[in-house]
Enzyme design. Sequence first.
Site, PDB file in Angstrom:
ATOM      1  CE1 TYR A   2      -3.854  -2.221   0.173  1.00 58.20           C
ATOM      2  CE2 TYR A   2      -2.712  -3.297   1.994  1.00 58.20           C
ATOM      3  CZ  TYR A   2      -3.721  -3.279   1.054  1.00 58.20           C
ATOM      4  OH  TYR A   2      -4.602  -4.333   0.984  1.00 58.20           O
ATOM      5  CG  HIS A  52      -9.377  -1.112  -5.545  1.00 61.58           C
ATOM      6  ND1 HIS A  52      -9.995  -1.476  -4.382  1.00 61.58           N
ATOM      7  CD2 HIS A  52     -10.301  -1.171  -6.526  1.00 61.58           C
ATOM      8  CE1 HIS A  52     -11.256  -1.768  -4.653  1.00 61.58           C
ATOM      9  NE2 HIS A  52     -11.481  -1.575  -5.937  1.00 61.58           N
TER      10      HIS A  52
HETATM   11  C1  DHK Z   1      -7.387  -1.858   0.141  1.00 64.52           C
HETATM   12  C2  DHK Z   1      -7.688  -2.884   0.995  1.00 64.52           C
HETATM   13  O1  DHK Z   1      -7.688  -2.693   2.316  1.00 64.52           O
HETATM   14  C3  DHK Z   1      -7.947  -4.243   0.491  1.00 64.52           C
HETATM   15  O2  DHK Z   1      -8.890  -4.926   1.301  1.00 64.52           O
HETATM   16  C4  DHK Z   1      -8.391  -4.269  -0.941  1.00 64.52           C
HETATM   17  C5  DHK Z   1      -7.486  -1.986  -1.334  1.00 64.52           C
HETATM   18  C6  DHK Z   1      -7.473  -3.417  -1.806  1.00 64.52           C
HETATM   19  C7  DHK Z   1      -6.491  -1.084  -2.030  1.00 64.52           C
HETATM   20  O3  DHK Z   1      -5.677  -1.552  -2.823  1.00 64.52           O
HETATM   21  O4  DHK Z   1      -6.533   0.143  -1.790  1.00 64.52           O
HETATM   22  O5  DHK Z   1      -8.416  -5.598  -1.405  1.00 64.52           O
END
Ligand code: DHK
Length: 149
Positions: free
Chosen positions: A24, A101
């Site tokens: 992330y 996402h």
């Molecule tokens: C964020 C999340 O917390 C996941 O549960 C999703 C998403 C993807 C993201 O890529 O921002 O699957």
Amino acid sequence: MSRTVFVLNGPNLNLLGKREPEVYGRETLADVEALCRKTAAAHDLAIAFRQTNREYELIDWIQEAREVAAAIVINPAGYSHTSVALRDALAAFDGPVVEVHISNIHKREPFRHHSYVSAVADGVIAGCGFHGYALALERVAALLAAKAQ
Ligand code: DHK
């Protein structure tokens, strides 16, 4: 007409920058908010930027958006893959909806490949990191401009 865009963030996104940074990224939710404010201001849009870990709160905010917002940018996070209720709430919103996402959900576990939200979104952005929020706001600005003509 309203120039407010609701930027809604689902569960665990409060941990951005700390949670699985290899997936992330290192930017925090505050960094995402700053990017959204800058992008929105460049398009003469106002934003309401919110995060919650609760499904019902996202639904309440989407219903609130029906009254006061021109568009919604939403990262439903884990609820993307589970929530028919979230999908139904978004289907009842008239303006543009762009789903974001941070990660490329299609490159990840199979259970992340399907999003209930995508079928009611005007656009879906995945795998562009936190910059995806700026892209989503750019798209919302273009859709609102086209609608105003
Ligand atoms: C964020 C999340 O917390 C996941 O549960 C999703 C998403 C993807 C993201 O890529 O921002 O699957």
